[in-house]
Design a protein around this motif. Structure first.
Motif, PDB file in Angstrom:
ATOM      1  N   VAL A 104      22.919  52.395 -24.624  1.00  0.00           N
ATOM      2  CA  VAL A 104      24.083  51.697 -25.162  1.00  0.00           C
ATOM      3  C   VAL A 104      25.300  52.040 -24.307  1.00  0.00           C
ATOM      4  CG1 VAL A 104      25.655  51.545 -27.136  1.00  0.00           C
ATOM      5  CG2 VAL A 104      23.181  51.543 -27.502  1.00  0.00           C
ATOM      6  N   HIS A 105      25.434  53.312 -23.987  1.00  0.00           N
ATOM      7  CA  HIS A 105      26.422  53.767 -23.004  1.00  0.00           C
ATOM      8  C   HIS A 105      25.653  54.056 -21.724  1.00  0.00           C
ATOM      9  CE1 HIS A 105      28.957  55.053 -26.667  1.00  0.00           C
ATOM     10  NE2 HIS A 105      29.397  53.893 -26.205  1.00  0.00           N
ATOM     11  N   GLY A 106      25.790  53.143 -20.738  1.00  0.00           N
ATOM     12  CA  GLY A 106      24.915  53.081 -19.588  1.00  0.00           C
ATOM     13  C   GLY A 106      24.450  54.393 -19.015  1.00  0.00           C
ATOM     14  N   VAL A 107      25.378  55.250 -18.569  1.00  0.00           N
ATOM     15  CA  VAL A 107      25.004  56.486 -17.890  1.00  0.00           C
ATOM     16  C   VAL A 107      24.266  57.443 -18.822  1.00  0.00           C
ATOM     17  CG1 VAL A 107      27.152  57.736 -18.373  1.00  0.00           C
ATOM     18  CG2 VAL A 107      25.884  58.204 -16.246  1.00  0.00           C
ATOM     19  N   GLU A 108      24.350  57.224 -20.130  1.00  0.00           N
ATOM     20  CA  GLU A 108      23.613  58.039 -21.081  1.00  0.00           C
ATOM     21  C   GLU A 108      22.151  57.602 -21.193  1.00  0.00           C
ATOM     22  OE1 GLU A 108      25.720  58.291 -24.819  1.00  0.00           O
ATOM     23  OE2 GLU A 108      27.672  58.294 -23.822  1.00  0.00           O
ATOM     24  N   LEU A 129      26.163  53.870 -12.933  1.00  0.00           N
ATOM     25  CA  LEU A 129      26.727  55.132 -13.406  1.00  0.00           C
ATOM     26  C   LEU A 129      28.114  54.919 -14.015  1.00  0.00           C
ATOM     27  CD1 LEU A 129      25.626  57.583 -10.563  1.00  0.00           C
ATOM     28  CD2 LEU A 129      24.427  56.991 -12.679  1.00  0.00           C
ATOM     29  N   ARG A 130      28.145  54.002 -14.974  1.00  0.00           N
ATOM     30  CA  ARG A 130      29.321  53.781 -15.800  1.00  0.00           C
ATOM     31  C   ARG A 130      28.906  53.891 -17.263  1.00  0.00           C
ATOM     32  NH1 ARG A 130      33.762  49.922 -15.474  1.00  0.00           N
ATOM     33  NH2 ARG A 130      34.861  51.925 -15.711  1.00  0.00           N
ATOM     34  N   ARG A 131      29.800  54.330 -18.099  1.00  0.00           N
ATOM     35  CA  ARG A 131      29.501  54.381 -19.528  1.00  0.00           C
ATOM     36  C   ARG A 131      29.605  52.995 -20.139  1.00  0.00           C
ATOM     37  NH1 ARG A 131      32.031  55.473 -24.585  1.00  0.00           N
ATOM     38  NH2 ARG A 131      30.996  57.080 -25.833  1.00  0.00           N
ATOM     39  N   ALA A 149      38.041  60.403 -15.079  1.00  0.00           N
ATOM     40  CA  ALA A 149      38.048  60.191 -13.627  1.00  0.00           C
ATOM     41  C   ALA A 149      37.315  58.909 -13.250  1.00  0.00           C
ATOM     42  CB  ALA A 149      37.427  61.392 -12.918  1.00  0.00           C
ATOM     43  N   GLU A 150      36.181  58.651 -13.893  1.00  0.00           N
ATOM     44  CA  GLU A 150      35.422  57.449 -13.550  1.00  0.00           C
ATOM     45  C   GLU A 150      36.173  56.196 -13.959  1.00  0.00           C
ATOM     46  OE1 GLU A 150      32.922  54.199 -13.192  1.00  0.00           O
ATOM     47  OE2 GLU A 150      33.665  54.861 -15.166  1.00  0.00           O
ATOM     48  N   ILE A 183      33.246  61.765  -8.050  1.00  0.00           N
ATOM     49  CA  ILE A 183      33.530  61.303  -9.411  1.00  0.00           C
ATOM     50  C   ILE A 183      32.269  60.745 -10.058  1.00  0.00           C
ATOM     51  CG2 ILE A 183      34.709  59.464 -10.685  1.00  0.00           C
ATOM     52  CD1 ILE A 183      37.161  60.001  -8.912  1.00  0.00           C
ATOM     53  N   LYS A 184      31.505  59.957  -9.316  1.00  0.00           N
ATOM     54  CA  LYS A 184      30.260  59.398  -9.859  1.00  0.00           C
ATOM     55  C   LYS A 184      29.250  60.501 -10.153  1.00  0.00           C
ATOM     56  CE  LYS A 184      30.871  54.889 -10.033  1.00  0.00           C
ATOM     57  NZ  LYS A 184      30.751  54.147 -11.309  1.00  0.00           N
ATOM     58  N   ARG A 185      29.132  61.470  -9.252  1.00  0.00           N
ATOM     59  CA  ARG A 185      28.195  62.583  -9.486  1.00  0.00           C
ATOM     60  C   ARG A 185      28.601  63.374 -10.725  1.00  0.00           C
ATOM     61  NH1 ARG A 185      28.198  63.155  -3.738  1.00  0.00           N
ATOM     62  NH2 ARG A 185      29.864  64.711  -3.891  1.00  0.00           N
TER      63      ARG A 185
END
Length: 366
Positions: A71-75, A113-115, A305-306, A323-325
Motif C-alpha cells: 500500500v505504501h510502495g517502499v514498504e 522506492l517511494r512511499r 528527505a525523499e 536519500i533513496k538508500r
C-alpha cells in the motif's frame, strides 16, 4: 518451502522486479493463475509494473482472507515476502475458505522506492468520498514548508519551527499534523489526492471481481516503519467495533488507533474503506500488521528527505542516491534477524486468520 532460515531469507528481495518474479514463481509452482493489472508506466529498471492477484482456494468460497502488500510502495518488500512464503507453503485446505493475495497495490512506489504512488498520493489517505468536501488538516499547513524546506539537509530555522509545533501540541499532536492526511499540498507529504488514484480504482475492481460471494471476510494489511525493531504490531482495522473481541481471540493482543494504544494514529481515507464498500454483504474483521524498523528519529528524516527530493530535485546525484538508500533502509532493514522475525509473525497472523474463519458462523445478511 520455508523450513530453514536460508529458505525464509530467500523470500525477501532487493528490488520490486525481483520480488515480483518470486511471487509469480511461487504461484506458478502451485499452478495458481495470476490476475495481473498492469500500470502503464515503466519501473525503475524498465520492468513491468502491476498489481498481481492470486486466489489460493475455491473461487466460490464464502470465507476469505485478503492479504495486502505494498500500500505504501517502499514498504512492499516485507509484505511481498510474506505473501510469497504463504503461496509456497499453501494455505491450510478448507472446503469453503480462500486466501486472496493482492501483491504490490502501489507498484510504482515499490519499484521507484517511494512511499507514495505515481500521483504523489499516500494511498492510505486516498479512500475518501471525493464527491464531498475533502478533509482539512490545518496542522499540516502550518509545518509544510518546515518539513520540506528549500535545501537539504534542513537548516536550523526549519527544525526550530517543527520543534515549536511539537512543544505546543505535543509529540502526538505533531504526528497527527504530519500523518493524518492532507488534500491541499499536492507536492507535500501524506497527500490524499483530489481524485481516486489508479491503485484505488484498480483495487476496487479487484474486490468487485473476487468478493461478491464472500460472507466472512478477514484482512491483513502489511506495513513497516512504526514501532520497535522487528515487532509486528497488530492494529485493529475494522470499522465494525463489534468484532473487536473476536479479533483479539484470533490474533491475541491488539492495539487500536482510536484509544491511543497504537503507534499509529487515525487517518483519513484508509484502504479498509474499499473492503467495506465493495463487500457490504460480508461480516468483516481485520488488522494492520505494522513492523517496526528503526526509531522515528531515523525513519521520519528519511521520509522527509525523499519527499524533498521529489519536490525540489537534486543536482547532487550522490545525495539523491543516498536519500533513496536511506528510505529503503528505513522501511526494509537488510538484516537477517529482522527478516526472520517478519516471516514468523506474518505467517502466524495469516494462519490465525484462516483458523479463525473456521470458527466463525456467518451473521451478515445474505
Amino acid at each position: 518451502m520455508t523450513d530453514t532460515p536460508s529458505q525464509i531469507l530467500d523470500l525477501f528481495s532487493p528490488s520490486y522486479a525481483v520480488a515480483r518474479r518470486k511471487f509469480l514463481a511461487a504461484a506458478a509452482a502451485r499452478k495458481l493463475p495470476v490476475d495481473s493489472r498492469v500500470l502503464d508506466l515503466p519501473g525503475a529498471e524498465g520492468e513491468t509494473l502491476a498489481i498481481d492477484v492470486v486466489l489460493d482456494g475455491p473461487a466460490d468460497a464464502s470465507k476469505m482472507l485478503v492479504v495486502l502488500s505494498g500500500v505504501h510502495g517502499v514498504e512492499g518488500f516485507c509484505g511481498s515476502a510474506i505473501q510469497t512464503g504463504m503461496l509456497a507453503e499453501g494455505a491450510p485446505a478448507h472446503e469453503d475458505t480462500a486466501v486472496l493475495h493482492v501483491h504490490a497495490i502501489n507498484p510504482y512506489g515499490f519499484s521507484h522506492l517511494r512511499r507514495v504512488t505515481q500521483e504523489n498520493v499516500d494511498l492510505n489517505r486516498n479512500f475518501v468520498d471525493f464527491s464531498q468536501p475533502l478533509p482539512v488538516n490545518a496542522g499540516y499547513a502550518e509545518i509544510h514548508d518546515w518539513l520540506l524546506p528549500d535545501t537539504w539537509p534542513p537548516g536550523e530555522a526549519a527544525e526550530a519551527g517543527i520543534a515549536r509545533y511539537r512543544d505546543t501540541h505535543g509529540a502526538r499532536g505533531l504526528q497527527r499534523a504530519i500523518g493524518l492526511g492532507q488534500h491541499a499540498h499536492a507536492n507535500g507529504m501524506f497527500f490524499g489526492g483530489t481524485a481516486p488514484t489508479w491503485s484505488n480504482r484498480t483495487f476496487r475492481a479487484i474486490l468487485a471481481r473476487y468478493t461478491p460471494q464472500v460472507r466472512q471476510l478477514a484482512a491483513i494489511d502489511i506495513h513497516t516503519g512504526l514501532g520497535p525493531y522487528g515487532v509486528g504490531e497488530r492494529i485493529f482495522a475494522s470499522f465494525n467495533r463489534g468484532v473487536l473481541a473476536r479479533a483479539r481471540h484470533w490474533w491475541g493482543q491488539l492495539t487500536d488507533v482510536h484509544d491511543g494504544s497504537s503507534t499509529s494514529i487515525p487517518m483519513t481515507g484508509p484502504i479498509q474503506t474499499a473492503l467495506f464498500e465493495a463487500a457490504p454483504q460480508a461480516e468483516q474483521i481485520g488488522i494492520c500488521l505494522e513492523y517496526g524498523t528503526y526509531p522515528n528519529e531515523r525513519v521520519m528524516p528519511a521520509l522527509r528527505a525523499e519527499h524533498w527530493l521529489h519536490r525540489r530535485g537534486a543536482n547532487d546525484r550522490a545525495l539523491a542516491r543516498q536519500i533513496k538508500r536511506d528510505l529503503k533502509d528505513a522501511f526494509h532493514p537488510d538484516a537477517d534477524d529482522w527478516k526472520l522475525a517478519v516471516w514468523q509473525q506474518g505467517r502466524e497472523a495469516c494462519l490465525q486468520a484462516i483458523e479463525g474463519l473456521q470458527q466463525t458462523e456467518c451473521t451478515a445478511d445474505a
